[in-house]
Scaffold this motif. Sequence first.
Motif, PDB file in Angstrom:
ATOM      1  N   GLY A   1     -27.665   7.567 -57.700  1.00  0.00           N
ATOM      2  CA  GLY A   1     -26.851   8.536 -58.082  1.00  0.00           C
ATOM      3  C   GLY A   1     -27.332   9.634 -57.016  1.00  0.00           C
ATOM      4  N   ARG A   2     -28.479   9.063 -55.960  1.00  0.00           N
ATOM      5  CA  ARG A   2     -29.565   9.679 -55.080  1.00  0.00           C
ATOM      6  C   ARG A   2     -28.381   9.484 -54.139  1.00  0.00           C
ATOM      7  NH1 ARG A   2     -33.019   6.691 -51.993  1.00  0.00           N
ATOM      8  NH2 ARG A   2     -32.959   4.383 -52.962  1.00  0.00           N
ATOM      9  N   VAL A   3     -28.255  10.780 -53.151  1.00  0.00           N
ATOM     10  CA  VAL A   3     -27.830  11.064 -51.839  1.00  0.00           C
ATOM     11  C   VAL A   3     -28.289  10.627 -49.868  1.00  0.00           C
ATOM     12  CG1 VAL A   3     -25.842  11.561 -50.304  1.00  0.00           C
ATOM     13  CG2 VAL A   3     -25.832  12.407 -52.578  1.00  0.00           C
ATOM     14  N   PHE A   4     -28.582   9.186 -49.697  1.00  0.00           N
ATOM     15  CA  PHE A   4     -29.513   9.361 -49.183  1.00  0.00           C
ATOM     16  C   PHE A   4     -28.286   9.168 -47.473  1.00  0.00           C
ATOM     17  CE2 PHE A   4     -28.533   5.407 -50.414  1.00  0.00           C
ATOM     18  CZ  PHE A   4     -28.324   4.507 -49.487  1.00  0.00           C
ATOM     19  N   PRO A   5     -29.612   9.267 -46.320  1.00  0.00           N
ATOM     20  CA  PRO A   5     -28.339   9.023 -44.725  1.00  0.00           C
ATOM     21  C   PRO A   5     -28.438   7.637 -44.561  1.00  0.00           C
ATOM     22  CG  PRO A   5     -30.590   9.845 -44.629  1.00  0.00           C
ATOM     23  CD  PRO A   5     -30.792  10.115 -45.876  1.00  0.00           C
ATOM     24  N   VAL A   6     -27.497   7.480 -43.818  1.00  0.00           N
ATOM     25  CA  VAL A   6     -27.207   6.032 -43.262  1.00  0.00           C
ATOM     26  C   VAL A   6     -27.082   6.508 -41.782  1.00  0.00           C
ATOM     27  CG1 VAL A   6     -27.077   4.930 -45.615  1.00  0.00           C
ATOM     28  CG2 VAL A   6     -24.918   5.690 -44.491  1.00  0.00           C
ATOM     29  N   GLU A   7     -26.709   4.884 -41.162  1.00  0.00           N
ATOM     30  CA  GLU A   7     -26.217   5.243 -40.288  1.00  0.00           C
ATOM     31  C   GLU A   7     -24.619   3.349 -39.955  1.00  0.00           C
ATOM     32  OE1 GLU A   7     -28.160   4.942 -35.049  1.00  0.00           O
ATOM     33  OE2 GLU A   7     -28.656   3.731 -36.426  1.00  0.00           O
ATOM     34  N   LEU A   8     -24.220   4.213 -39.323  1.00  0.00           N
ATOM     35  CA  LEU A   8     -22.967   3.630 -39.627  1.00  0.00           C
ATOM     36  C   LEU A   8     -22.179   2.898 -38.560  1.00  0.00           C
ATOM     37  CD1 LEU A   8     -20.866   2.395 -42.105  1.00  0.00           C
ATOM     38  CD2 LEU A   8     -20.293   4.337 -42.002  1.00  0.00           C
ATOM     39  N   ALA A   9     -21.744   1.789 -38.474  1.00  0.00           N
ATOM     40  CA  ALA A   9     -20.608   0.882 -37.997  1.00  0.00           C
ATOM     41  C   ALA A   9     -19.708  -0.146 -38.066  1.00  0.00           C
ATOM     42  CB  ALA A   9     -21.582   0.133 -36.698  1.00  0.00           C
ATOM     43  N   ILE A  10     -18.195   0.411 -37.943  1.00  0.00           N
ATOM     44  CA  ILE A  10     -17.118  -0.101 -38.722  1.00  0.00           C
ATOM     45  C   ILE A  10     -16.206  -1.058 -37.503  1.00  0.00           C
ATOM     46  CG2 ILE A  10     -15.363  -0.197 -40.290  1.00  0.00           C
ATOM     47  CD1 ILE A  10     -16.084   2.070 -41.891  1.00  0.00           C
ATOM     48  N   GLN A  11     -16.091  -2.565 -37.808  1.00  0.00           N
ATOM     49  CA  GLN A  11     -14.883  -3.151 -37.457  1.00  0.00           C
ATOM     50  C   GLN A  11     -14.624  -3.309 -37.748  1.00  0.00           C
ATOM     51  OE1 GLN A  11     -15.667  -2.823 -33.938  1.00  0.00           O
ATOM     52  NE2 GLN A  11     -16.805  -1.505 -33.176  1.00  0.00           N
ATOM     53  N   SER A  12     -12.897  -3.428 -37.724  1.00  0.00           N
ATOM     54  CA  SER A  12     -11.919  -4.360 -38.102  1.00  0.00           C
ATOM     55  C   SER A  12     -11.522  -6.148 -37.477  1.00  0.00           C
ATOM     56  CB  SER A  12     -10.662  -3.568 -38.026  1.00  0.00           C
ATOM     57  OG  SER A  12     -10.105  -3.335 -36.613  1.00  0.00           O
ATOM     58  N   ALA A  13     -11.230  -6.629 -38.247  1.00  0.00           N
ATOM     59  CA  ALA A  13     -10.197  -8.027 -37.012  1.00  0.00           C
ATOM     60  C   ALA A  13      -9.953  -8.700 -38.997  1.00  0.00           C
ATOM     61  CB  ALA A  13     -11.384  -8.542 -37.975  1.00  0.00           C
ATOM     62  N   MET A  14      -8.475  -9.310 -37.836  1.00  0.00           N
ATOM     63  CA  MET A  14      -7.273  -9.876 -38.140  1.00  0.00           C
ATOM     64  C   MET A  14      -7.567 -11.107 -38.835  1.00  0.00           C
ATOM     65  SD  MET A  14      -5.123  -7.660 -38.864  1.00  0.00           S
ATOM     66  CE  MET A  14      -4.010  -8.542 -39.225  1.00  0.00           C
ATOM     67  N   THR A  15      -7.364 -11.028 -40.403  1.00  0.00           N
ATOM     68  CA  THR A  15      -6.804 -13.046 -40.669  1.00  0.00           C
ATOM     69  C   THR A  15      -5.554 -13.218 -41.412  1.00  0.00           C
ATOM     70  OG1 THR A  15      -7.665 -11.732 -43.372  1.00  0.00           O
ATOM     71  CG2 THR A  15      -9.577 -11.951 -41.701  1.00  0.00           C
ATOM     72  N   ASP A  16      -5.422 -14.670 -41.980  1.00  0.00           N
ATOM     73  CA  ASP A  16      -4.475 -14.955 -42.412  1.00  0.00           C
ATOM     74  C   ASP A  16      -3.632 -13.751 -43.690  1.00  0.00           C
ATOM     75  OD1 ASP A  16      -4.065 -16.824 -40.523  1.00  0.00           O
ATOM     76  OD2 ASP A  16      -4.620 -18.369 -42.138  1.00  0.00           O
ATOM     77  N   GLU A  17      -4.662 -13.592 -44.204  1.00  0.00           N
ATOM     78  CA  GLU A  17      -4.743 -12.341 -45.849  1.00  0.00           C
ATOM     79  C   GLU A  17      -4.817 -10.863 -45.969  1.00  0.00           C
ATOM     80  OE1 GLU A  17      -7.232 -14.707 -45.561  1.00  0.00           O
ATOM     81  OE2 GLU A  17      -7.111 -16.344 -46.740  1.00  0.00           O
ATOM     82  N   GLY A  18      -4.534 -10.752 -43.867  1.00  0.00           N
ATOM     83  CA  GLY A  18      -4.059  -9.691 -43.493  1.00  0.00           C
ATOM     84  C   GLY A  18      -4.999  -9.064 -42.816  1.00  0.00           C
ATOM     85  N   GLU A  19      -5.341  -7.099 -42.408  1.00  0.00           N
ATOM     86  CA  GLU A  19      -6.734  -6.771 -41.765  1.00  0.00           C
ATOM     87  C   GLU A  19      -7.637  -6.716 -42.863  1.00  0.00           C
ATOM     88  OE1 GLU A  19      -7.403  -3.191 -38.374  1.00  0.00           O
ATOM     89  OE2 GLU A  19      -5.679  -3.181 -40.036  1.00  0.00           O
TER      90      GLU A  19
END
Length: 833
Positions: free
Chosen positions: A303-321
């Motif tokens: 339950g504690r909140v802490f800082p993170v560094e985040l990077a998100i990328q997307s990709a297409m697959t046969d099941e969808g994005e």
Amino acid sequence: MFFTILPTNRKGRGIAFVAGLVAAGAIALLSYNVSREIRLLGSARSDNVQWSLVQTQVEFLEFAQEIERDPVDLTKLRQEFDIFFSRMRTVNEATVFEALRADATVRQHLADLSRFLDEAVRIVDVPDAVVLQQIPRLGMLASEILPTVRALGNSGLDISAIAADSQREKVARTLTQLALAIAGLIGMLLLAILYLYQLNVRIYRRERENKQTSTRMSTVMGTSLDGVIVCDAQGLILQFSPAAEGIFGYAEKEVLGRDIGAVIVPDHMRKAHDAGMERMRENGEKRVVGKGRVKMEAKHREGRVFPVELAIQSAMTDEGEIFIAFLRDISHRVAAEAELVAARDKALASEKLKTDFLSTMSHEIRTPLNGLLGNMLLLRDTKLNPLQDRYVGYMETSGRLLISHISDVLDITRYDAGKLSTRSRPVNISALLQAIVDNQKSTAAHNETSLHWRWIGQNVGWVLSDHDRLQHVLMNLIGNAVKFTRRGKVSVTVENIGQAQNAELMIKITDTGPGISADLAERIFDDFVTGNAAYDRVAGGTGLGLSIARRFVHALSGEIGVDSVVGEGSTFWVRLPVVQTEAPEEPIADEMALPLTRSLDVLLVEDNEINRMVAREMLVAEGHSVTEAHDGPQGVEAANGRRFDLILMDISMPLMDGRTATRAIRSGDGPSKDTVIVALTANVMVDEQQAFLAAGMNSILTKPLSRNALRTLLSQTSRLATDEETNMINKSHSDETREALGEEAFVKLRSRFVTEVDEYHEWLISDEARDFLEIAARTHKVAGSAAVFGADELRKILRAIETAAKAGNITRIRANVAQFTASWTATKSQLSR
């Protein structure tokens, strides 16, 4: 195998499908052609064209025999005629004879036979008696047509033979084409099999590579220090790396298929996260995906909140994005950054504290020094015996030395704060060096040391540089060399190692003194470093001289260094870029040095009793009347009570400081609202002095108070007061301008002129370095505007500043700027009347 592999490659499937269609179409077309030709051959045998033609001849001959029979059997005759007629009709109309009828000769034979039949019909289809009469004619017609009948049969045989040969050739050609097509199809099938084999190998290799890649990715995810989380478009977790398990405290099996927002997003950010996911699903809006690393907050399992560094990328697959998130716990880094910021703030606060301390100490030390040196100055005006005069001289020397030390520390502070400015003006290097050498001659003689200087190569003469800074550097270096050299030699050389106008001076000071060790030479230009720190050292000093010299040289874009050998001596060198220039014009006599025209009524606002007494005695000695105020409120009250010619305002006072008091006087309606106010302060920090001028003060006198500086100020103010008794504005000239422009335009132009001169005044008195040509150009413009409004006195001072700037005479410029400040105050007051 074909249909099993083909779907895995759309391109291969398309090529094979097109090839199959082409082959099937070709075979179908050729099969149809062969079938048609065979049918045509079969149709020819059934109709028996040749038999029919031969039968035509037989039937005609039987008809001809009936004609020659005696007696003629008309019934048999008519029967044979009908048979022949019917046969000829078949030849003329049957489809099987189309090829025969296409021949021109056959068509001619058939036409002849048709005419024969027509005539024979008219003979045969009549009553028997008539027929019997026409038998001879009918026999003659039959005899005539017999060759035609025979020719028709022969032509039919020829044509049928030719047609049969052609048909056989077509069948053979079609069969050849069919064989070639089949061979081509077989070749295509072989190529397809080869292609599919290669495709199968490629697919196998790709599957193996994919498997290896998957293994590597699994290894990377398993060993990555960053957490990796893979989600689908609905935000459901598909993968949860071991690092992510360590960061968030969950096992992968616990979170697979769960919504990522419920797992790692803090409660206070959940609403924004859900809204972002909804926007992305509805219109594809992505605010974080593909934007690089961003800092956010995340929630741990506990339950504690802490800082993170985040990077998100997307990709297409046969099941969808899908979306791949890379996360890193930056709690330690954020804490370190916070500590660093705190340390920086502490350092800045310490730097400010140091500056404030130096400013305060400067003021606190200069204030008693002002009383000390001022009283010694007043003491010299009394009758002293030689011993007393010598003691006063010693005290003055000590006071000036203390002032010098304070100035050194303040120079270091200015340089380190990036506020040490330089002023370029014409400097005669030869004259500067000669003056320094002459100054040190007595010390060198006392140490039994020879001192001389010379040029190496061509004499440069006049250059643009900062005279005061350069003088300080050379005086320190030459003075140190003389001070530490006993019964030796000090030589100064200067050489231009630059080219053309871009001169570069190499100044070397070489002595035969004790020399400097290598360890000391590396830090000789640091603060508070001396050659000998012992109490019994021969030469004294604070160890700031060389460190200040280094700062001054760097401020002038130069270099400084030392080469030394212990026991043999040292060579200090300065490499300095300069610009050659012409010698300035000889300055004209300073108008400000003229004697006073009248005594002044001066208001002295000073809280220190000793300093107040010193200033009062100096003013009274010059013939002026003085009104004293012990603090800021008293000074404001006195200024609002009556008109003063000059107000000397101390800065640091209880109850109300000098800046606040000045603003109160300027903003009020008292008779001294426009009086010249001069700051009387021990604070020599540049930014502080700028604040004094911004508060409404006209000029600054620094403590300890100099009698010469005070006399110059009093002379300027006295002349200004005398001018005010007349007029600062040429009334007739101003009225002519008003009449020419009209009242409304005149008022607007006058307001613009006041703004222009105020901006010029602020620019001129700032501590920033100014180019002489820039000063001359801007001053010339303001002088032209002053002439429009009849500000003749102001214009005269501006022209003097312009002349001094063109000559590069900084001393003259400074003197006229002080005069301009006082003149503009009076001019602006009269201009608004």
